[in-house]
Design a protein around this motif. Structure first.
Motif, PDB file in Angstrom:
ATOM      1  N   ILE A  66     -11.396  27.684 -18.478  1.00 35.23           N
ATOM      2  CA  ILE A  66     -12.491  27.602 -19.451  1.00 35.23           C
ATOM      3  C   ILE A  66     -13.090  26.191 -19.481  1.00 35.23           C
ATOM      4  O   ILE A  66     -12.444  25.226 -19.086  1.00 35.23           O
ATOM      5  N   ASP A  67     -14.294  26.109 -19.987  1.00 33.74           N
ATOM      6  CA  ASP A  67     -14.894  24.815 -20.280  1.00 33.74           C
ATOM      7  C   ASP A  67     -14.132  24.226 -21.479  1.00 33.74           C
ATOM      8  O   ASP A  67     -13.994  24.899 -22.504  1.00 33.74           O
ATOM      9  N   PRO A  68     -13.638  22.984 -21.361  1.00 36.85           N
ATOM     10  CA  PRO A  68     -12.780  22.439 -22.431  1.00 36.85           C
ATOM     11  C   PRO A  68     -13.498  22.259 -23.769  1.00 36.85           C
ATOM     12  O   PRO A  68     -12.846  22.232 -24.805  1.00 36.85           O
ATOM     13  N   GLU A  69     -14.806  22.142 -23.745  1.00 36.62           N
ATOM     14  CA  GLU A  69     -15.558  21.968 -24.992  1.00 36.62           C
ATOM     15  C   GLU A  69     -15.850  23.317 -25.648  1.00 36.62           C
ATOM     16  O   GLU A  69     -15.530  23.567 -26.802  1.00 36.62           O
ATOM     17  N   SER A  70     -16.498  24.199 -24.875  1.00 39.71           N
ATOM     18  CA  SER A  70     -16.995  25.454 -25.454  1.00 39.71           C
ATOM     19  C   SER A  70     -15.956  26.568 -25.414  1.00 39.71           C
ATOM     20  O   SER A  70     -16.097  27.571 -26.107  1.00 39.71           O
ATOM     21  N   GLY A  71     -14.944  26.418 -24.576  1.00 44.05           N
ATOM     22  CA  GLY A  71     -13.957  27.487 -24.404  1.00 44.05           C
ATOM     23  C   GLY A  71     -14.476  28.627 -23.547  1.00 44.05           C
ATOM     24  O   GLY A  71     -13.841  29.666 -23.413  1.00 44.05           O
TER      25      GLY A  71
ATOM     26  N   PRO B   4      -9.894  38.381 -20.431  1.00 45.33           N
ATOM     27  CA  PRO B   4     -10.044  39.101 -21.701  1.00 45.33           C
ATOM     28  C   PRO B   4     -11.488  39.547 -21.929  1.00 45.33           C
ATOM     29  O   PRO B   4     -12.419  38.843 -21.530  1.00 45.33           O
ATOM     30  N   HIS B   5     -11.643  40.684 -22.581  1.00 42.94           N
ATOM     31  CA  HIS B   5     -12.989  41.090 -23.013  1.00 42.94           C
ATOM     32  C   HIS B   5     -13.497  40.050 -24.017  1.00 42.94           C
ATOM     33  O   HIS B   5     -14.668  39.743 -24.077  1.00 42.94           O
ATOM     34  N   CYS B   6     -12.520  39.513 -24.767  1.00 43.11           N
ATOM     35  CA  CYS B   6     -12.844  38.552 -25.813  1.00 43.11           C
ATOM     36  C   CYS B   6     -11.530  37.866 -26.168  1.00 43.11           C
ATOM     37  O   CYS B   6     -10.525  38.535 -26.342  1.00 43.11           O
ATOM     38  N   SER B   7     -11.544  36.537 -26.209  1.00 40.82           N
ATOM     39  CA  SER B   7     -10.308  35.818 -26.540  1.00 40.82           C
ATOM     40  C   SER B   7     -10.039  35.884 -28.037  1.00 40.82           C
ATOM     41  O   SER B   7     -10.978  35.929 -28.834  1.00 40.82           O
ATOM     42  N   ASN B   8      -8.759  35.837 -28.410  1.00 44.71           N
ATOM     43  CA  ASN B   8      -8.416  35.937 -29.836  1.00 44.71           C
ATOM     44  C   ASN B   8      -8.542  34.615 -30.575  1.00 44.71           C
ATOM     45  O   ASN B   8      -8.255  34.553 -31.759  1.00 44.71           O
ATOM     46  N   VAL B   9      -8.953  33.548 -29.860  1.00 40.67           N
ATOM     47  CA  VAL B   9      -9.272  32.298 -30.563  1.00 40.67           C
ATOM     48  C   VAL B   9     -10.680  31.788 -30.255  1.00 40.67           C
ATOM     49  O   VAL B   9     -11.297  31.164 -31.110  1.00 40.67           O
ATOM     50  N   VAL B  10     -11.196  32.078 -29.055  1.00 37.56           N
ATOM     51  CA  VAL B  10     -12.550  31.594 -28.726  1.00 37.56           C
ATOM     52  C   VAL B  10     -13.605  32.556 -29.283  1.00 37.56           C
ATOM     53  O   VAL B  10     -14.671  32.142 -29.728  1.00 37.56           O
ATOM     54  N   GLY B  11     -13.282  33.854 -29.226  1.00 36.37           N
ATOM     55  CA  GLY B  11     -14.160  34.840 -29.853  1.00 36.37           C
ATOM     56  C   GLY B  11     -15.374  35.260 -29.036  1.00 36.37           C
ATOM     57  O   GLY B  11     -16.014  36.254 -29.361  1.00 36.37           O
ATOM     58  N   GLU B  12     -15.699  34.519 -27.976  1.00 40.49           N
ATOM     59  CA  GLU B  12     -16.899  34.860 -27.206  1.00 40.49           C
ATOM     60  C   GLU B  12     -16.681  36.155 -26.424  1.00 40.49           C
ATOM     61  O   GLU B  12     -15.613  36.372 -25.849  1.00 40.49           O
ATOM     62  N   ILE B  13     -17.709  36.993 -26.412  1.00 40.23           N
ATOM     63  CA  ILE B  13     -17.604  38.264 -25.676  1.00 40.23           C
ATOM     64  C   ILE B  13     -17.954  38.011 -24.218  1.00 40.23           C
ATOM     65  O   ILE B  13     -19.055  37.550 -23.907  1.00 40.23           O
ATOM     66  N   ASN B  14     -16.989  38.267 -23.345  1.00 38.72           N
ATOM     67  CA  ASN B  14     -17.218  38.032 -21.915  1.00 38.72           C
ATOM     68  C   ASN B  14     -17.997  39.198 -21.305  1.00 38.72           C
ATOM     69  O   ASN B  14     -17.806  40.350 -21.703  1.00 38.72           O
TER      70      ASN B  14
ATOM     71  N   GLN C 224      -1.655  29.705 -26.786  1.00 35.89           N
ATOM     72  CA  GLN C 224      -1.385  28.274 -26.577  1.00 35.89           C
ATOM     73  C   GLN C 224      -2.188  27.708 -25.420  1.00 35.89           C
ATOM     74  O   GLN C 224      -2.662  26.569 -25.477  1.00 35.89           O
ATOM     75  N   ARG C 225      -2.342  28.515 -24.368  1.00 40.08           N
ATOM     76  CA  ARG C 225      -3.064  27.982 -23.189  1.00 40.08           C
ATOM     77  C   ARG C 225      -4.511  27.625 -23.518  1.00 40.08           C
ATOM     78  O   ARG C 225      -4.952  26.514 -23.212  1.00 40.08           O
ATOM     79  N   PRO C 226      -5.286  28.516 -24.144  1.00 42.08           N
ATOM     80  CA  PRO C 226      -6.669  28.117 -24.468  1.00 42.08           C
ATOM     81  C   PRO C 226      -6.726  26.949 -25.442  1.00 42.08           C
ATOM     82  O   PRO C 226      -7.575  26.065 -25.301  1.00 42.08           O
TER      83      PRO C 226
ATOM     84  N   LEU D 107     -15.351  24.324 -34.809  1.00 40.47           N
ATOM     85  CA  LEU D 107     -15.475  25.774 -34.619  1.00 40.47           C
ATOM     86  C   LEU D 107     -15.263  26.083 -33.148  1.00 40.47           C
ATOM     87  O   LEU D 107     -15.948  25.521 -32.291  1.00 40.47           O
ATOM     88  N   LEU D 108     -14.331  26.979 -32.847  1.00 44.86           N
ATOM     89  CA  LEU D 108     -14.116  27.352 -31.456  1.00 44.86           C
ATOM     90  C   LEU D 108     -15.058  28.487 -31.083  1.00 44.86           C
ATOM     91  O   LEU D 108     -15.215  29.445 -31.839  1.00 44.86           O
ATOM     92  N   GLY D 109     -15.660  28.370 -29.908  1.00 43.98           N
ATOM     93  CA  GLY D 109     -16.538  29.431 -29.419  1.00 43.98           C
ATOM     94  C   GLY D 109     -17.945  29.300 -29.967  1.00 43.98           C
ATOM     95  O   GLY D 109     -18.272  28.351 -30.685  1.00 43.98           O
ATOM     96  N   PRO D 110     -18.796  30.269 -29.636  1.00 45.94           N
ATOM     97  CA  PRO D 110     -20.224  30.178 -29.957  1.00 45.94           C
ATOM     98  C   PRO D 110     -20.507  30.183 -31.461  1.00 45.94           C
ATOM     99  O   PRO D 110     -19.757  30.776 -32.234  1.00 45.94           O
ATOM    100  N   ASP D 111     -21.617  29.503 -31.825  1.00 42.66           N
ATOM    101  CA  ASP D 111     -22.022  29.545 -33.244  1.00 42.66           C
ATOM    102  C   ASP D 111     -23.128  30.577 -33.480  1.00 42.66           C
ATOM    103  O   ASP D 111     -23.735  30.603 -34.534  1.00 42.66           O
ATOM    104  N   GLN D 112     -23.390  31.426 -32.477  1.00 40.06           N
ATOM    105  CA  GLN D 112     -24.348  32.526 -32.664  1.00 40.06           C
ATOM    106  C   GLN D 112     -23.555  33.828 -32.755  1.00 40.06           C
ATOM    107  O   GLN D 112     -22.822  34.196 -31.826  1.00 40.06           O
TER     108      GLN D 112
END
Ligand SMILES: Cc1ncc(COP(=O)(O)O)c(C=O)c1O
Length: 407
Positions: free
Chosen positions: A141-146, A167-177, A368-370, A325-330
């Motif tokens: 992942i990108d270390p800033e945006s996840g 993942p379809h979506c990470s449980n901490v980053v939240g972005e939908i892949n 832990q990894r993300p 805030l982890l992941g997108p703000d939209q």
């Protein structure tokens, strides 16, 4: 048409349970409340059908029929064949079994791509195959945006790669892949695809057939059902991988990757999740649609409701100095699973929120990894606020007020 939130909440006994009154639930990514149709089926099974299923005598026959009903109706809703869907104790265990099958099928020197965005369930079992001579390549992942960039995946692929896990979506980053796009890239390189859908499926059941992966996993205790792991393995891959079940069950696709005996009552009760989707679709005018259409309608209603509620939460936290805030703000780019890195350990903050009637959690959430990849100490953890389609505007308002006090 908007989701009828009063109808939704009437389907969940938790919302009229006196011991839960006055508490707003924001740890849904850990496990959702259970809908009434699932609870009813579970109770009926234990009262009336709690015998070895699939014999001719009535309670046994009815129990077996209900287990089959769950598989038939769930697979129809998800756009796959009936025998491509199976139940196991959890997604972690399902992944573990699949990893054993890949271990036997692959040769040393061949490769698997994993990410550092995944929950450990779709990471550790694959990474351990390095001990068997399988090369593990990490899509980072990108270390800033996840964020996982699909272009980075392309550079990891060659003829040695047999499987790409993400993942379809990470449980901490939240972005939908973008599952369709990523799957197409992996398939074009000749690799199979395994998607962890655990964090996505609670926000609307996907059409797995249309998404295209060879494996899709999710956990029904987060999708308003009982505690099971649900696994779709498409036929071409399932037939190729060595059978992990009893040798005499190897010709039945849905038994090949479930070595444990099934939890009969919980498998049967999974049919209640489809009852719920069907009731929701019928209530919103989609009763005549096909099973996948009913799922799509409810998916879109849920997403629209969640997105509307989520944006003000993101807006409230994104510009605070002491909060990352982890992941997108939209809201439309993510699930309503909002992890916040604070300038202090997260767990005491979650405890403080509970005194405001906000039930949520703090920690590493087995991600832990993300967290490490984003420079966050897993020991300090993140505060996670996660909700679903049954969350009301009043609960969001209450959350925002409590965050004002606590953050
Ligand atoms: C994204 C994700 N994947 C996998 C899992 C593991 O699921 P299970 O508890 O069914 O093993 C979780 C559990 O929290 C999760 O959030």
């Amino acid at each position: 048409m908007a989701l009828d939130i009063d109808f939704v909440r009437s389907q969940f006994p938790a919302f009229s349970e006196p011991t839960l009154a006055g508490q707003a639930f924001f740890e849904n990514a850990g496990g959702s409340y259970t809908c009434a149709s699932v609870i009813d089926r579970l109770m009926r099974f234990y009262r009336e059908r709690k015998v070895q299923p699939y014999s001719a005598y009535a309670p046994s026959r009815l129990g077996g029929e209900e287990m089959d009903e769950a598989r038939v109706r769930l697979s129809a809703m998800l756009g796959v064949e009936t025998d491509e869907l199976s139940f196991g104790p959890s997604t972690t265990q399902n992944t573990y079994v699949l990893a054993q099958a890949f271990r036997q099928w692959m040769s040393p020197g061949e490769a698997i791509v994993v990410t550092n965005q995944d929950h450990e369930a779709n990471s550790g079992p694959w990474r351990r195959l390095a001990n068997e001579g399988i090369e593990i390549r990490e899509w980072q992942i990108d270390p800033e945006s996840g964020r996982l960039n699909p272009e980075d995946l392309e550079t990891l692929l060659d003829e040695k790669v047999r499987l790409v896990c993400f993942p379809h979506c990470s449980n901490v980053v939240g972005e939908i892949n973008p599952v369709i796009e990523i799957t197409a890239i992996a398939h074009a390189a000749g690799a199979f695809v395994c998607v962890d859908g655990v964090s996505y499926a609670p926000h609307g059941f996907p059409n797995i057939g249309n998404l295209g992966p060879d494996i899709y996993l999710f956990s029904s205790y987060k999708t308003y059902g009982p505690h099971q792991g649900i696994m779709v393995v498409r036929r071409a891959l399932g037939a190729l991988l060595p059978n992990q079940g009893h040798h005499f069950n190897g010709d039945t696709l849905y038994k090949r990757f479930t070595p444990a005996g099934p939890d009969h009552a919980q498998v049967a009760a999974c049919a209640g999740m489809v009852d719920y989707v069907d009731a929701l679709a019928a209530h919103h005018g989609g009763g005549d649609l096909a099973a996948t259409g009913r799922a799509e309608l409810t998916h879109d209603l849920m997403r629209a409701h969640e997105t509307r509620l989520l944006q003000p939460v993101l807006d409230a936290v994104k510009s605070r100095n002491a909060v990352r805030l982890l992941g997108p703000d939209q809201a439309e780019r993510r699930a309503p699973t909002v992890a916040l890195a604070l300038n202090r350990p997260a767990e005491p903050v979650a405890a403080e929120l509970s005194s405001h009637g906000i039930n949520c959690g703090g920690g590493d959430f087995y991600a832990q990894r993300p967290l490490e990849a984003m420079g966050i100490d897993p020991g300090q953890g993140v505060l996670r606020l996660s909700f679903t389609h049954y969350t009301s505007q009043a609960e969001i308002d209450r959350l925002l007020n409590a965050l004002e006090d606590v953050l």
